[in-house]
Design a protein around this motif. Sequence first.
Motif, PDB file in Angstrom:
ATOM      1  N   LEU A 145     -32.140 -43.445 -42.879  1.00 26.19           N
ATOM      2  CA  LEU A 145     -32.523 -44.618 -43.964  1.00 26.19           C
ATOM      3  C   LEU A 145     -32.158 -46.109 -43.581  1.00 26.19           C
ATOM      4  CD1 LEU A 145     -31.020 -42.709 -47.009  1.00 26.19           C
ATOM      5  CD2 LEU A 145     -33.290 -43.315 -46.581  1.00 26.19           C
ATOM      6  N   ALA A 146     -31.011 -46.078 -42.632  1.00 28.98           N
ATOM      7  CA  ALA A 146     -30.802 -47.498 -42.092  1.00 28.98           C
ATOM      8  C   ALA A 146     -31.693 -47.949 -41.053  1.00 28.98           C
ATOM      9  CB  ALA A 146     -29.341 -47.552 -41.325  1.00 28.98           C
ATOM     10  N   THR A 147     -32.312 -46.815 -40.406  1.00 25.81           N
ATOM     11  CA  THR A 147     -33.313 -47.168 -39.208  1.00 25.81           C
ATOM     12  C   THR A 147     -34.725 -47.467 -39.918  1.00 25.81           C
ATOM     13  OG1 THR A 147     -32.259 -45.548 -37.840  1.00 25.81           O
ATOM     14  CG2 THR A 147     -34.526 -46.403 -37.285  1.00 25.81           C
ATOM     15  N   LEU A 148     -34.970 -46.772 -41.021  1.00 25.90           N
ATOM     16  CA  LEU A 148     -36.055 -47.020 -41.711  1.00 25.90           C
ATOM     17  C   LEU A 148     -35.940 -48.495 -42.193  1.00 25.90           C
ATOM     18  CD1 LEU A 148     -38.911 -46.264 -43.037  1.00 25.90           C
ATOM     19  CD2 LEU A 148     -37.516 -45.409 -45.016  1.00 25.90           C
ATOM     20  N   TYR A 149     -34.779 -48.954 -42.580  1.00 27.99           N
ATOM     21  CA  TYR A 149     -34.871 -50.246 -42.957  1.00 27.99           C
ATOM     22  C   TYR A 149     -34.989 -51.280 -42.075  1.00 27.99           C
ATOM     23  CZ  TYR A 149     -32.511 -54.715 -44.639  1.00 27.99           C
ATOM     24  OH  TYR A 149     -32.188 -55.869 -44.871  1.00 27.99           O
ATOM     25  N   ALA A 150     -34.331 -50.791 -40.786  1.00 33.87           N
ATOM     26  CA  ALA A 150     -34.632 -51.954 -39.845  1.00 33.87           C
ATOM     27  C   ALA A 150     -36.101 -51.844 -39.286  1.00 33.87           C
ATOM     28  CB  ALA A 150     -33.722 -51.311 -38.516  1.00 33.87           C
ATOM     29  N   ALA A 151     -36.827 -50.688 -39.156  1.00 32.64           N
ATOM     30  CA  ALA A 151     -37.999 -50.806 -38.912  1.00 32.64           C
ATOM     31  C   ALA A 151     -39.009 -51.455 -39.812  1.00 32.64           C
ATOM     32  CB  ALA A 151     -38.614 -49.266 -38.684  1.00 32.64           C
ATOM     33  N   LYS A 152     -38.715 -51.180 -41.104  1.00 38.43           N
ATOM     34  CA  LYS A 152     -39.612 -52.154 -42.018  1.00 38.43           C
ATOM     35  C   LYS A 152     -39.155 -53.593 -42.009  1.00 38.43           C
ATOM     36  CE  LYS A 152     -41.309 -50.199 -45.250  1.00 38.43           C
ATOM     37  NZ  LYS A 152     -42.749 -49.543 -45.682  1.00 38.43           N
ATOM     38  N   LYS A 153     -37.975 -54.220 -41.765  1.00 39.26           N
ATOM     39  CA  LYS A 153     -37.837 -55.318 -41.619  1.00 39.26           C
ATOM     40  C   LYS A 153     -38.495 -56.128 -40.417  1.00 39.26           C
ATOM     41  CE  LYS A 153     -33.788 -58.628 -40.976  1.00 39.26           C
ATOM     42  NZ  LYS A 153     -32.487 -58.954 -41.198  1.00 39.26           N
ATOM     43  N   TYR A 154     -38.506 -55.196 -39.390  1.00 39.04           N
ATOM     44  CA  TYR A 154     -39.162 -56.066 -38.118  1.00 39.04           C
ATOM     45  C   TYR A 154     -40.753 -55.546 -37.698  1.00 39.04           C
ATOM     46  CZ  TYR A 154     -34.648 -57.812 -37.341  1.00 39.04           C
ATOM     47  OH  TYR A 154     -33.304 -58.547 -37.389  1.00 39.04           O
ATOM     48  N   LEU A 155     -41.154 -54.845 -39.027  1.00 46.38           N
ATOM     49  CA  LEU A 155     -42.509 -54.380 -38.795  1.00 46.38           C
ATOM     50  C   LEU A 155     -42.811 -53.531 -37.671  1.00 46.38           C
ATOM     51  CD1 LEU A 155     -44.450 -57.779 -40.238  1.00 46.38           C
ATOM     52  CD2 LEU A 155     -43.541 -55.588 -41.486  1.00 46.38           C
ATOM     53  N   VAL A 156     -42.009 -52.537 -37.311  1.00 47.82           N
ATOM     54  CA  VAL A 156     -42.297 -51.718 -36.310  1.00 47.82           C
ATOM     55  C   VAL A 156     -42.766 -50.241 -36.816  1.00 47.82           C
ATOM     56  CG1 VAL A 156     -41.343 -50.536 -34.251  1.00 47.82           C
ATOM     57  CG2 VAL A 156     -40.276 -52.753 -34.867  1.00 47.82           C
ATOM     58  N   LEU A 157     -44.027 -50.320 -37.218  1.00 43.40           N
ATOM     59  CA  LEU A 157     -44.769 -49.272 -38.002  1.00 43.40           C
ATOM     60  C   LEU A 157     -44.618 -47.914 -37.447  1.00 43.40           C
ATOM     61  CD1 LEU A 157     -47.745 -51.326 -39.508  1.00 43.40           C
ATOM     62  CD2 LEU A 157     -45.458 -51.257 -40.157  1.00 43.40           C
ATOM     63  N   ALA A 158     -44.691 -47.598 -36.552  1.00 39.04           N
ATOM     64  CA  ALA A 158     -44.585 -46.237 -35.706  1.00 39.04           C
ATOM     65  C   ALA A 158     -43.287 -45.596 -35.943  1.00 39.04           C
ATOM     66  CB  ALA A 158     -45.036 -46.522 -34.243  1.00 39.04           C
ATOM     67  N   LEU A 159     -42.460 -46.615 -35.797  1.00 38.48           N
ATOM     68  CA  LEU A 159     -40.967 -46.132 -35.954  1.00 38.48           C
ATOM     69  C   LEU A 159     -40.668 -45.776 -37.460  1.00 38.48           C
ATOM     70  CD1 LEU A 159     -37.981 -45.513 -34.988  1.00 38.48           C
ATOM     71  CD2 LEU A 159     -37.555 -47.817 -35.040  1.00 38.48           C
ATOM     72  N   ALA A 160     -41.150 -46.559 -38.371  1.00 37.99           N
ATOM     73  CA  ALA A 160     -41.049 -46.477 -39.743  1.00 37.99           C
ATOM     74  C   ALA A 160     -41.836 -45.136 -40.426  1.00 37.99           C
ATOM     75  CB  ALA A 160     -41.802 -47.697 -40.617  1.00 37.99           C
ATOM     76  N   LYS A 161     -42.984 -44.919 -39.772  1.00 33.86           N
ATOM     77  CA  LYS A 161     -43.608 -43.629 -40.042  1.00 33.86           C
ATOM     78  C   LYS A 161     -42.973 -42.262 -39.553  1.00 33.86           C
ATOM     79  CE  LYS A 161     -48.153 -41.550 -39.557  1.00 33.86           C
ATOM     80  NZ  LYS A 161     -49.476 -41.525 -38.685  1.00 33.86           N
ATOM     81  N   ALA A 162     -42.174 -42.523 -38.411  1.00 36.89           N
ATOM     82  CA  ALA A 162     -41.553 -41.408 -37.839  1.00 36.89           C
ATOM     83  C   ALA A 162     -40.155 -40.914 -38.773  1.00 36.89           C
ATOM     84  CB  ALA A 162     -40.883 -41.763 -36.411  1.00 36.89           C
ATOM     85  N   CYS A 163     -39.631 -42.310 -39.335  1.00 38.97           N
ATOM     86  CA  CYS A 163     -38.521 -42.054 -40.080  1.00 38.97           C
ATOM     87  C   CYS A 163     -38.784 -41.351 -41.529  1.00 38.97           C
ATOM     88  CB  CYS A 163     -38.033 -43.316 -40.420  1.00 38.97           C
ATOM     89  SG  CYS A 163     -36.865 -44.453 -39.080  1.00 38.97           S
ATOM     90  N   VAL A 164     -40.175 -41.627 -41.967  1.00 38.55           N
ATOM     91  CA  VAL A 164     -40.575 -40.903 -43.132  1.00 38.55           C
ATOM     92  C   VAL A 164     -40.799 -39.663 -43.085  1.00 38.55           C
ATOM     93  CG1 VAL A 164     -42.359 -40.953 -44.902  1.00 38.55           C
ATOM     94  CG2 VAL A 164     -41.488 -43.188 -44.242  1.00 38.55           C
ATOM     95  N   ALA A 165     -41.390 -39.326 -41.816  1.00 44.60           N
ATOM     96  CA  ALA A 165     -41.954 -38.000 -41.364  1.00 44.60           C
ATOM     97  C   ALA A 165     -40.470 -37.300 -41.534  1.00 44.60           C
ATOM     98  CB  ALA A 165     -42.656 -38.009 -40.244  1.00 44.60           C
ATOM     99  N   PHE A 166     -39.566 -37.651 -40.779  1.00 48.61           N
ATOM    100  CA  PHE A 166     -38.023 -37.008 -40.528  1.00 48.61           C
ATOM    101  C   PHE A 166     -37.606 -36.750 -41.929  1.00 48.61           C
ATOM    102  CE2 PHE A 166     -33.696 -37.072 -40.209  1.00 48.61           C
ATOM    103  CZ  PHE A 166     -33.323 -36.381 -38.793  1.00 48.61           C
ATOM    104  N   LEU A 167     -37.583 -37.670 -42.811  1.00 44.36           N
ATOM    105  CA  LEU A 167     -37.037 -37.719 -44.452  1.00 44.36           C
ATOM    106  C   LEU A 167     -37.672 -36.430 -44.976  1.00 44.36           C
ATOM    107  CD1 LEU A 167     -36.465 -41.406 -45.140  1.00 44.36           C
ATOM    108  CD2 LEU A 167     -34.797 -39.686 -44.537  1.00 44.36           C
ATOM    109  N   GLU A 168     -39.091 -36.508 -44.839  1.00 42.36           N
ATOM    110  CA  GLU A 168     -39.955 -35.506 -45.418  1.00 42.36           C
ATOM    111  C   GLU A 168     -39.521 -34.159 -45.002  1.00 42.36           C
ATOM    112  OE1 GLU A 168     -44.056 -36.477 -45.195  1.00 42.36           O
ATOM    113  OE2 GLU A 168     -43.987 -37.830 -46.546  1.00 42.36           O
ATOM    114  N   THR A 169     -39.283 -33.841 -43.642  1.00 43.35           N
ATOM    115  CA  THR A 169     -39.001 -32.717 -43.049  1.00 43.35           C
ATOM    116  C   THR A 169     -37.746 -32.067 -43.919  1.00 43.35           C
ATOM    117  OG1 THR A 169     -39.960 -33.225 -40.976  1.00 43.35           O
ATOM    118  CG2 THR A 169     -38.421 -31.240 -40.936  1.00 43.35           C
ATOM    119  N   GLY A 170     -36.795 -32.816 -44.082  1.00 42.20           N
ATOM    120  CA  GLY A 170     -35.460 -32.313 -44.523  1.00 42.20           C
ATOM    121  C   GLY A 170     -35.325 -32.509 -46.166  1.00 42.20           C
ATOM    122  N   LEU A 171     -36.309 -32.843 -46.639  1.00 40.57           N
ATOM    123  CA  LEU A 171     -36.432 -33.098 -48.357  1.00 40.57           C
ATOM    124  C   LEU A 171     -36.087 -31.901 -49.096  1.00 40.57           C
ATOM    125  CD1 LEU A 171     -36.887 -35.326 -50.429  1.00 40.57           C
ATOM    126  CD2 LEU A 171     -39.344 -34.683 -50.259  1.00 40.57           C
TER     127      LEU A 171
END
Length: 480
Positions: free
Chosen positions: A152-178
């Motif tokens: 979650l903290a990594t998703l926040y950092a990725a969104k803050k600095y507009l690193v979209l590929a990393l943000a997408k990977a974070c979301v996919a990781f979260l969905e896997t463990g949902l």
Amino acid sequence: MAAELYPSSLTTSIPNDPAVTPSSKKSIIQEPDQETEPAPTSTQPNANSSTETGSRWQASHPTLRERNALMFNNEHMADVHFMVGSPGETQRVPAHKYVLAVGSSVFGAMFYGDLAEEQCEIQIPDVEPAAFLTLLKYLYSDQIELEADTVLATLYAAKKYLVLALAKACVAFLETGLEAQNACVLLSQSRLFQEPELSQRCWEVIDAQAELALRSEGFSQIDPPTLETILRRETLNAREAVVFRAVVRWAEAECRRRGLPVSTANRRAVLGKALYLVRIPTMTLQEFADGAAQSDVLTLEETHDVFLWFTAAVKPALEFPAVPRTGLTPLRCHRFQSSAYRSNQWRYRGRCDSIQFAVDRRIFIAGLGLYGSSGGKAEYSVKIELKSQGTTLAQNRTKFLSDGSSSTFSVWFEHPVQVEQDIFYTASAVLDGSELSYFGQEGMTEVQCGKVTFQFQCSSDSTNGTGVQGGQIPELVFYG
């Protein structure tokens, strides 16, 4: 005191609470169109690594990716430093402006834009050090390493600095463990981060497994707007008595978060208008008398009026909604094209009817549809079970009444079970009752039901003759 799980703005630090993360697993993702040589994996500082940054280090690392990856978290040639983390937990991280600017438009503007930063040390108090290092590792090497307790903290950092590929990977990781235990917290965070796809996946879990989600510790940790959003949900598949108990637990947790005594007045104060989103009149009279009426959350006047609403011919006006939630409509996957009966089958002597199935998207199995007696009305005792790789996920012992028709009769698990795609599960039923029953014929190995494709195969657990082509368990009842 535990950190709050809902920041008031996007500049608030995201907590590290393993209890609300999807799992303890670690994800390492290599971007597909990049060089595949190994990159350093440590996130510890390399500041004084003379063996790696000696006079001929370039020759020993032939690819650009290797050389860039070597400079990750390295003092060698660093032209900027970040002081990352909240006061008292700050970590000094070396970096290279050009590398960061190439990977992030935010860093590009920070270092080379019209208002470029002149200082060589930049304070970043709202990002956790571990998350910032994960961000930098991706910018230096295209390698994504995600941990459950920092995603979650990594998703926040990725969104803050507009690193979209990393943000997408974070979301996919979260969905896997949902799952139900973390769905409410992840819904809160997905709304904060404006991730509609993750929000939708959270709603699928919350709707189908509402009672498990409401009873989870994570529900008590959500922010007030998310609480109200959940309570307004028409498709919430939960008894209102369970909803009320969850709301009371949330109010007690919110009092503690605000440093308030857990009193009747304070619980009502922190709940505010959310209390009047609970559909108390849709409870049974017994549920209300045993629960909400004795909770000390309602006023005496409210309790009196609700009792009158249940019992009086002329009902008083209430502030609580009186219309039940619609819940979810269960879907049914029927795997036979016809049914039949003959005098010598289908018989039951405590043997197991079983079938294996897999689906192409996540669903929630709520129960099984079974055939009943072909000889008139009869009552059956039944044990149903759902397993995966030998592990029992759910079971229920109950009874159902068959009316002598060829219709199927639904038998439910206590809670819907989350079923993942492309994994075979085993559904079983052991019946005891009238020996002669209807049975299915012309079974299909693949069935399309709505948006879900089911595949069926025979189960080694089946000792009563059920298989793909014929037998019992004609239906899987599910949400999805």
